[in-house]
Design a protein around this motif. Structure first.
Motif: not given
Length: 310
Positions: A33-45, A98-106
């Protein structure tokens, strides 16, 4: 007053709390049940994160933005290239802008797994520290992440528990690459490991044990630990020896056998496609359909229709 230090947050929870209230596009968990990976859309901040419960390996999927990383107030670099990779050690405190939104996989990697790899594979080394990386270009990691993104997309929004064999295999291969190319591992230890030359293939007897086990348990959850135990090898050595013997990874071989069973069932025509999914080890119809189409270019229903037209 209890003065004991609190345990650091899991990396997933820490990033969830710093993502402006938005959850991940999808998250992938292990069998526990532990998170192993996640795809994020990180905001400008601008975000500051303290020490985390796991190391984090990040892959920049998309988004045209600039990202800067600061350690103790000093900028370590600015990058925004698609396909770049960043590694954040669990005990590193940093800020990112971050100056804009970008997608990343952790990918979240426990330090215990890194240390276990060192103990089993590096002569005279029981612990190892992987270097902080920021927006680097590593062709091997880029290719491996591209494969993982495709695999994880099969589960996103359908079933967030990816196959344990895929997860364990990926952790071993990625940790091996990071330790050998991006760590403080002692030079003589790295050389001692590499001087063994190409991995020896599994012996015919050991290989047969593994293949028979896969065949008997094709519809069950097969773990990397179980397969490695059949051969008496560590997980890392088993993956390399199996691939040397079959030209496939353990997970790749498992999916190949399940798809073969699915094609045979589609030819017989006595089961629905949903029933075929369950009888061949896929968790549900959607997972079979997506996997089948990615490997064969058509959906199971289209494959069956073609057979009937002949």
């Amino acid at each position: 007053m209890d003065e004991r230090k609190s345990e650091p947050k899991s990396a997933f929870d820490a990033y969830l709390g710093s993502n402006a209230g938005a959850g991940p596009d999808y998250a992938v968990s292990g069998a526990d049940g532990r998170m192993v990976a996640a795809k994020w859309r990180r905001p400008a901040t601008r975000t500051g994160l303290t020490r985390l419960g796991q190391n984090v390996l990040m892959y920049h999927i998309g988004g045209s933005t600039s990202v800067s990383m600061f350690i103790k107030g000093i900028c370590q670099g600015t990058g925004s290239q698609h396909g770049s990779v960043t590694f954040r050690p669990h005990d590193l405190e940093l800020e990112s802008v971050r100056t804009g939104v970008f997608e990343m996989l952790h990918l979240y990697l426990d330090q215990d797994l890194v240390d276990l790899y060192a103990q089993q594979n590096l002569v005279g080394t029981s612990t190892v520290a992987i270097d902080p990386l920021f927006a680097i270009q590593d062709p091997w990691l880029k290719g491996y992440f591209a494969m993982l993104v495709a695999e994880f997309e099969l589960f996103g929004g359908i079933d967030n528990q990816a196959h344990s064999l895929l997860l364990a295999q990926s952790q071993q291969l990625i940790i091996r690459h990071l330790v050998h190319w991006h760590s403080n591992a002692m030079l003589h230890s790295r050389q001692a490991t590499e001087n063994h030359g190409p991995p020896h293939p599994l012996s015919p007897r050991r290989l047969r044990l593994v293949l028979d086990y896969v065949e008997v348990n094709l519809t069950s959850e097969i773990s990397l630990a179980d397969l490695a135990a059949l051969t008496g090898l560590s997980a890392n050595h088993f993956i390399r020896a199996f691939r040397a013997a079959t030209q496939r990874t353990p997970y790749g071989y498992l999916i190949e056998r399940r798809l073969l069973r699915a094609r045979e069932a589609l030819r017989r025509g006595d089961l629905s496609i949903a029933e075929i999914a369950l009888s061949t080890g896929f968790r549900n119809l959607s997972t079979l359909t997506n996997t089948f189409k990615r490997h064969h270019g058509v959906t199971p229903s289209a494959y069956r229709a073609r057979l009937r037209e002949r």
